[in-house]
Design a protein around this motif. Sequence first.
Motif, PDB file in Angstrom:
ATOM      1  N   MET A   1       0.814  -1.214   0.000  1.00 30.39           N
ATOM      2  CA  MET A   1       0.000   0.000   0.000  1.00 30.39           C
ATOM      3  C   MET A   1       0.850   1.268   0.000  1.00 30.39           C
ATOM      4  N   ALA A   2       2.153   1.131  -0.229  1.00 28.33           N
ATOM      5  CA  ALA A   2       3.058   2.271  -0.083  1.00 28.33           C
ATOM      6  C   ALA A   2       2.977   3.286  -1.217  1.00 28.33           C
ATOM      7  N   ILE A   3       2.535   2.846  -2.391  1.00 32.88           N
ATOM      8  CA  ILE A   3       2.479   3.732  -3.560  1.00 32.88           C
ATOM      9  C   ILE A   3       1.127   3.555  -4.249  1.00 32.88           C
ATOM     10  N   LYS A   4       0.529   4.675  -4.633  1.00 37.23           N
ATOM     11  CA  LYS A   4      -0.717   4.594  -5.389  1.00 37.23           C
ATOM     12  C   LYS A   4      -0.975   5.911  -6.104  1.00 37.23           C
ATOM     13  N   GLU A   5      -1.183   5.831  -7.420  1.00 42.74           N
ATOM     14  CA  GLU A   5      -1.589   6.969  -8.236  1.00 42.74           C
ATOM     15  C   GLU A   5      -0.774   8.224  -7.947  1.00 42.74           C
ATOM     16  N   GLY A   6       0.550   8.056  -7.994  1.00 44.53           N
ATOM     17  CA  GLY A   6       1.437   9.205  -7.875  1.00 44.53           C
ATOM     18  C   GLY A   6       1.787   9.637  -6.474  1.00 44.53           C
ATOM     19  N   GLN A   7       1.422   8.876  -5.459  1.00 47.22           N
ATOM     20  CA  GLN A   7       1.674   9.269  -4.075  1.00 47.22           C
ATOM     21  C   GLN A   7       2.413   8.183  -3.301  1.00 47.22           C
ATOM     22  N   PHE A   8       3.259   8.627  -2.382  1.00 44.28           N
ATOM     23  CA  PHE A   8       3.753   7.732  -1.347  1.00 44.28           C
ATOM     24  C   PHE A   8       2.709   7.696  -0.227  1.00 44.28           C
ATOM     25  N   TYR A   9       2.378   6.535   0.238  1.00 40.84           N
ATOM     26  CA  TYR A   9       1.515   6.312   1.405  1.00 40.84           C
ATOM     27  C   TYR A   9       0.207   7.121   1.359  1.00 40.84           C
TER      28      TYR A   9
ATOM     29  N   THR B   1      15.824   2.769  -5.686  1.00 47.37           N
ATOM     30  CA  THR B   1      16.055   1.537  -4.921  1.00 47.37           C
ATOM     31  C   THR B   1      14.870   1.203  -4.031  1.00 47.37           C
ATOM     32  N   PHE B   2      14.099   2.220  -3.650  1.00 47.76           N
ATOM     33  CA  PHE B   2      12.940   1.992  -2.784  1.00 47.76           C
ATOM     34  C   PHE B   2      11.889   1.127  -3.485  1.00 47.76           C
ATOM     35  N   ILE B   3      11.604   1.430  -4.727  1.00 51.50           N
ATOM     36  CA  ILE B   3      10.584   0.680  -5.463  1.00 51.50           C
ATOM     37  C   ILE B   3      10.995  -0.785  -5.648  1.00 51.50           C
ATOM     38  N   PRO B   4      12.231  -1.076  -6.091  1.00 48.94           N
ATOM     39  CA  PRO B   4      12.644  -2.488  -6.165  1.00 48.94           C
ATOM     40  C   PRO B   4      12.622  -3.183  -4.805  1.00 48.94           C
ATOM     41  N   ALA B   5      12.994  -2.467  -3.738  1.00 41.37           N
ATOM     42  CA  ALA B   5      12.975  -3.071  -2.408  1.00 41.37           C
ATOM     43  C   ALA B   5      11.554  -3.397  -1.977  1.00 41.37           C
ATOM     44  N   LEU B   6      10.610  -2.505  -2.276  1.00 43.42           N
ATOM     45  CA  LEU B   6       9.198  -2.793  -1.993  1.00 43.42           C
ATOM     46  C   LEU B   6       8.740  -4.023  -2.768  1.00 43.42           C
ATOM     47  N   HIS B   7       9.170  -4.103  -4.017  1.00 47.08           N
ATOM     48  CA  HIS B   7       8.795  -5.250  -4.855  1.00 47.08           C
ATOM     49  C   HIS B   7       9.310  -6.553  -4.246  1.00 47.08           C
ATOM     50  N   THR B   8      10.548  -6.523  -3.764  1.00 44.14           N
ATOM     51  CA  THR B   8      11.130  -7.696  -3.121  1.00 44.14           C
ATOM     52  C   THR B   8      10.375  -8.059  -1.848  1.00 44.14           C
ATOM     53  N   ALA B   9       9.920  -7.028  -1.105  1.00 43.81           N
ATOM     54  CA  ALA B   9       9.233  -7.253   0.172  1.00 43.81           C
ATOM     55  C   ALA B   9       7.819  -7.780  -0.003  1.00 43.81           C
TER      56      ALA B   9
ATOM     57  N   HIS C   1       1.781  -3.692 -10.045  1.00 46.15           N
ATOM     58  CA  HIS C   1       0.816  -3.624  -8.945  1.00 46.15           C
ATOM     59  C   HIS C   1       1.394  -2.880  -7.739  1.00 46.15           C
ATOM     60  N   ILE C   2       2.718  -2.938  -7.586  1.00 44.60           N
ATOM     61  CA  ILE C   2       3.372  -2.143  -6.546  1.00 44.60           C
ATOM     62  C   ILE C   2       3.238  -0.660  -6.884  1.00 44.60           C
ATOM     63  N   LEU C   3       3.410  -0.312  -8.161  1.00 42.18           N
ATOM     64  CA  LEU C   3       3.355   1.081  -8.587  1.00 42.18           C
ATOM     65  C   LEU C   3       1.932   1.639  -8.600  1.00 42.18           C
ATOM     66  N   ASN C   4       0.928   0.791  -8.745  1.00 40.43           N
ATOM     67  CA  ASN C   4      -0.468   1.252  -8.658  1.00 40.43           C
ATOM     68  C   ASN C   4      -0.738   2.493  -9.505  1.00 40.43           C
TER      69      ASN C   4
ATOM     70  N   THR D   1       1.291   4.484 -11.101  1.00 46.16           N
ATOM     71  CA  THR D   1       2.191   5.597 -10.801  1.00 46.16           C
ATOM     72  C   THR D   1       3.398   5.590 -11.725  1.00 46.16           C
ATOM     73  N   ASP D   2       3.706   6.749 -12.280  1.00 47.49           N
ATOM     74  CA  ASP D   2       4.959   6.954 -12.996  1.00 47.49           C
ATOM     75  C   ASP D   2       6.027   7.238 -11.938  1.00 47.49           C
ATOM     76  N   PRO D   3       7.041   6.379 -11.798  1.00 51.23           N
ATOM     77  CA  PRO D   3       8.041   6.585 -10.743  1.00 51.23           C
ATOM     78  C   PRO D   3       8.667   7.974 -10.748  1.00 51.23           C
ATOM     79  N   GLY D   4       8.786   8.567 -11.925  1.00 49.86           N
ATOM     80  CA  GLY D   4       9.411   9.879 -12.033  1.00 49.86           C
ATOM     81  C   GLY D   4       8.619  10.991 -11.391  1.00 49.86           C
ATOM     82  N   THR D   5       7.352  10.745 -11.084  1.00 49.67           N
ATOM     83  CA  THR D   5       6.514  11.789 -10.470  1.00 49.67           C
ATOM     84  C   THR D   5       6.517  11.717  -8.946  1.00 49.67           C
ATOM     85  N   LEU D   6       7.078  10.660  -8.372  1.00 46.65           N
ATOM     86  CA  LEU D   6       7.042  10.482  -6.918  1.00 46.65           C
ATOM     87  C   LEU D   6       7.989  11.454  -6.221  1.00 46.65           C
ATOM     88  N   ARG D   7       7.470  12.135  -5.190  1.00 52.17           N
ATOM     89  CA  ARG D   7       8.279  13.050  -4.395  1.00 52.17           C
ATOM     90  C   ARG D   7       7.945  12.866  -2.918  1.00 52.17           C
ATOM     91  N   TRP D   8       8.987  12.657  -2.117  1.00 47.41           N
ATOM     92  CA  TRP D   8       8.762  12.554  -0.670  1.00 47.41           C
ATOM     93  C   TRP D   8       8.239  13.869  -0.106  1.00 47.41           C
TER      94      TRP D   8
END
Length: 291
Positions: A91-99, A129-137, A145-148, A150-157
């Motif tokens: 549930m960490a990533i969905k539609e361009g958002q962290f958490y 590295t966060f996205i691959p680590a989430l995938h592994t977890a 399905h992890i990215l839900n 989301t374009d990874p390039g749009t993610l900002r903490w």
Amino acid sequence: MKIALHIGAHCTDEGRLAKTLARNRDDLLAQRVSVPPQANYRILLREAIHALDEGTPSPEAKEVLLDAILQADEADHMVLLNDNFFGTPRMAIKEGQFYPMAEQRLADLRQLFPGCEIELFLALRDPGTFIPALHTATTGVRLEHILNNTDPGTLRWSDLIRRMRTIAPEMPITVWSNEDSPLIYGEIIRIMSGLPEGAKIRGAFELLSEIMSVEGMKRFRTYFADNPTMTESQKRRAMTVFLDKYAIPEAVEEDLDLPAWPSEVFEYLTDAYEEDAEDIAGIEGVTLLTP
């Protein structure tokens, strides 16, 4: 009651903070800082949050909850750790958002502990590295399905931090880059526990020892013992110098099953992450810890 809540992110701490805090539990409790076992509160908090669906907690609910968490501890400050507080890795990533559940969980937290001083602690990580680590977890879950959506390039903490500040402006937030953790580990523990700079912490160099050779750590500890009046910034500079010479390459570079993205994507994500940290440093109510 002051509550320091470490909320992740996933795939950063990997349980190390809990182990180090447990090593310091007796010393901290002597200063009225409680580090309750996670078994005291993880399931309890989840059940209490679910119970909010049935209505507003009674005036006595907070004290009952605190007593259940603290048990026999007499404290004015407690440290809680729950990297699933905003949801599971799935549930960490969905539609361009962290958490995306962050706002709801912080609203729940306010209801559960009215009147308490709550400070939030969050380690950040390069999305490359966060996205691959989430995938592994999340074994058996496809990357898309992890990215839900989301374009990874749009993610900002920084987007997550601003959302947290908007819903809970009274809760200070302390953040740091996971990549910097070995150099500031002792400082993280001290701030989380409400201790002054320079307070002794058992295991303050634990992360450093994971990425530095035995010889390097021996030389560093000798140097540290010979220079007991060093400030935190001087200690970090010394760590950097010793790491430059004695780092274990395979320990510094995490072995991850990376997505089949072009190298330019990873470079872009890292550059954006570094720029994002500068943005976060300027957000009111946020403390960014750096080496």
